[in-house]
Design a protein around this motif. Structure first.
Motif, mmCIF file in Angstrom:
data_model
loop_
_atom_site.group_PDB
_atom_site.id
_atom_site.type_symbol
_atom_site.label_atom_id
_atom_site.label_comp_id
_atom_site.label_asym_id
_atom_site.label_seq_id
_atom_site.Cartn_x
_atom_site.Cartn_y
_atom_site.Cartn_z
ATOM 1 N N GLY A 16 86.617 137.106 -21.153
ATOM 2 C CA GLY A 16 87.692 138.092 -21.090
ATOM 3 C C GLY A 16 88.064 138.453 -19.663
ATOM 4 N N VAL A 17 87.058 138.557 -18.793
ATOM 5 C CA VAL A 17 87.330 138.848 -17.378
ATOM 6 C C VAL A 17 88.106 137.694 -16.747
ATOM 7 N N LEU A 18 87.721 136.450 -17.056
ATOM 8 C CA LEU A 18 88.440 135.286 -16.529
ATOM 9 C C LEU A 18 89.886 135.275 -17.023
ATOM 10 N N GLU A 19 90.075 135.565 -18.297
ATOM 11 C CA GLU A 19 91.427 135.571 -18.874
ATOM 12 C C GLU A 19 92.311 136.621 -18.222
ATOM 13 N N SER A 20 91.713 137.761 -17.858
ATOM 14 C CA SER A 20 92.502 138.816 -17.230
ATOM 15 C C SER A 20 92.988 138.400 -15.841
ATOM 16 N N ALA A 21 92.305 137.438 -15.234
ATOM 17 C CA ALA A 21 92.732 136.912 -13.938
ATOM 18 C C ALA A 21 93.721 135.769 -14.107
ATOM 19 N N PHE A 22 93.351 134.797 -14.928
ATOM 20 C CA PHE A 22 94.193 133.625 -15.202
ATOM 21 C C PHE A 22 94.055 133.279 -16.685
ATOM 22 N N ARG A 79 92.598 143.515 -10.044
ATOM 23 C CA ARG A 79 93.129 142.217 -10.457
ATOM 24 C C ARG A 79 93.110 141.234 -9.288
ATOM 25 N N LEU A 80 93.354 141.735 -8.089
ATOM 26 C CA LEU A 80 93.330 140.856 -6.915
ATOM 27 C C LEU A 80 91.943 140.257 -6.721
ATOM 28 N N VAL A 81 90.913 141.088 -6.793
ATOM 29 C CA VAL A 81 89.539 140.595 -6.616
ATOM 30 C C VAL A 81 89.201 139.580 -7.703
ATOM 31 N N LYS A 82 89.578 139.892 -8.936
ATOM 32 C CA LYS A 82 89.278 138.958 -10.030
ATOM 33 C C LYS A 82 89.989 137.624 -9.833
ATOM 34 N N ARG A 83 91.215 137.659 -9.350
ATOM 35 C CA ARG A 83 91.956 136.416 -9.134
ATOM 36 C C ARG A 83 91.361 135.604 -7.970
ATOM 37 N N VAL A 84 90.952 136.298 -6.918
ATOM 38 C CA VAL A 84 90.344 135.602 -5.777
ATOM 39 C C VAL A 84 89.050 134.910 -6.208
ATOM 40 N N LEU A 85 88.216 135.610 -6.977
ATOM 41 C CA LEU A 85 86.947 135.030 -7.409
ATOM 42 C C LEU A 85 87.136 133.904 -8.426
ATOM 43 N N SER A 86 88.172 134.037 -9.253
ATOM 44 C CA SER A 86 88.363 133.078 -10.346
ATOM 45 C C SER A 86 89.207 131.874 -9.959
ATOM 46 N N ALA A 87 90.015 131.991 -8.918
ATOM 47 C CA ALA A 87 90.949 130.913 -8.563
ATOM 48 C C ALA A 87 90.277 129.557 -8.379
ATOM 49 N N PRO A 88 89.115 129.464 -7.705
ATOM 50 C CA PRO A 88 88.493 128.146 -7.543
ATOM 51 C C PRO A 88 88.149 127.471 -8.867
ATOM 52 N N LEU A 89 87.957 128.255 -9.916
ATOM 53 C CA LEU A 89 87.610 127.681 -11.218
ATOM 54 C C LEU A 89 88.749 126.838 -11.788
#
Length: 385
Positions: free
Chosen positions: A165-171, A140-150
């Motif tokens: 779905g991957v984006l939603e799991s982060a934010f 979840r940490l990696v997904k949030r780091v990659l997705s946060a700039p979006l």
């Protein structure tokens, strides 16, 4: 309103590479859509390569501009130092480019170049981010780091429901503001019919990078399994390694030699056009062992009028859904892959009449013309007037 009826505005498109694989080819269709819509398109890429000539042929200007790209090598000390140095150069070069061009929008193609999102927002330029990645198995940490700039982008585009779905799991908020636009996948100019009968060796084709996550080693093991069963098959590997992964190609060649498959497995290298290889083959393999956000090569196989055997995972399930000549198997299981290839031979007569129908369905679903119009609409909706 058509592009011809509006004042010509500039859009800056940022992309992480200059090759001609999946996201690179999709970028070409995005650029064509923007050019057709009347935009002055300038594409910023970090280095020269075969993509440059294609971009210019489509009517874009190309700017070679330093940009840090998020890769696993960043986790190593030397890779991190290189990344930091490139970031410093990228800030200077990117800021200068934005000041010079004064674009009405910035289109960031993939999540691996987040610097462009930050630079655009600092310059108060609207951002459209196009997501071509998706790894549900990442932490979840990696997904949030990659997705946060979006979260800073005015609009987000994803190439599949799986990616959303991957984006939603982060934010969760990203899921609500992301538009799904399936990749444009142009088919061959003319489709060569499949062989009416499978006389001789089964001709198997793999298209894509030679990468551990793509399961190329599993495809070789499946050919070895068929050989042990007395079923002759030949495998064409059409693609090359990413720089730094030369060890993997050496491992693949060693495996071929160890299993005495030199006459059955051919390394064809990178090819700018894959259609000749697909037309001479009988069946297409997409044996990925890691999450795939979509599956362009699976669609290319369908468009070529060939059966496709893909891993039952992530976006590949989405890419192959709804077709009668596609089969999915357990990822990483060479025996299941060999079983599916053997069934392809046994069921060839029944599948052959369905290939053209599946190809036509894929042509409609992944039409470049529809894709281009949709990308232009989404960019137009957020661009500065």
């Amino acid at each position: 309103m058509s592009g011809a009826g509006r004042a010509r505005r500039t859009i800056l498109v940022a992309h992480p590479g200059s090759e001609l694989y999946g996201s690179d080819r999709v970028l070409l269709e995005s650029v064509s859509g923007l050019v057709d819509d009347g935009w002055d398109v300038i594409v910023a890429i970090p280095g020269d390569g075969p993509l440059v000539a294609e971009l210019r042929r489509r009517g874009a200007r190309v700017e070679l501009c330093a940009s840090p790209v998020l890769r696993k090598s960043v986790l190593r000390p030397r890779g991190f130092l290189r990344f930091a140095a490139t970031t410093a150069r990228g800030i200077r070069a990117g800021s200068a480019l934005l000041r010079r061009e004064r674009p009405a929008a910035v289109y960031v193609n993939t999540v691996t170049i987040p610097l462009w999102i930050g630079l655009a927002r600092l310059a108060r330029v609207p951002v459209v981010a196009h997501v071509h990645e998706g790894e549900a198995t990442a932490s979840r940490l990696v997904k949030r780091v990659l997705s946060a700039p979006l979260l800073l982008a005015e609009s987000v585009i994803a190439n599949s429901r799986f990616s959303v779905g991957v984006l939603e799991s982060a934010f969760p908020a990203l899921g609500r503001r992301t538009h799904i636009v399936y990749n444009a996948v142009p088919g061959p100019e003319t489709r060569s019919p499949a062989r009416p009968q499978l006389d001789g060796d089964l001709r198997v084709t793999y298209i894509g990078r030679l990468s551990p996550r793509k399961g190329v080693d599993v495809a070789i093991d499946a050919i070895a399994e068929l050989d042990a069963r007395g079923i002759p098959a030949r495998l064409d590997l059409v693609g090359a390694v990413f720089p730094g992964y030369e060890w993997y190609e050496r491992d693949l060649r060693d495996k071929v030699e160890a299993k005495r498959l030199q006459s059955r497995v051919s390394f064809r290298g990178f090819q700018p056009s894959v259609w000749d290889f697909l037309s001479t083959g009988d069946v297409v393999l997409v044996p990925s062992v890691a999450d795939e956000p979509f599956g362009n090569t699976a669609v290319e196989g369908i468009l070529s009028g060939r059966p496709v055997i893909a891993s039952a995972t992530s976006g590949l399930l989405e890419a192959t859904d709804g077709y009668r000549t596609t089969v999915t198997v357990e990822p990483g299981d060479a025996t299941s892959l060999a079983d599916a290839l053997e069934r392809t031979i046994a069921e060839w007569d029944a599948a052959a009449p369905l290939l053209d129908d599946d190809a036509e369905t894929a042509r409609r679903k992944h039409s470049p013309e529809s894709y281009r119009r949709r990308i232009a609409e989404l960019v137009r909706a957020v661009a500065r007037r």
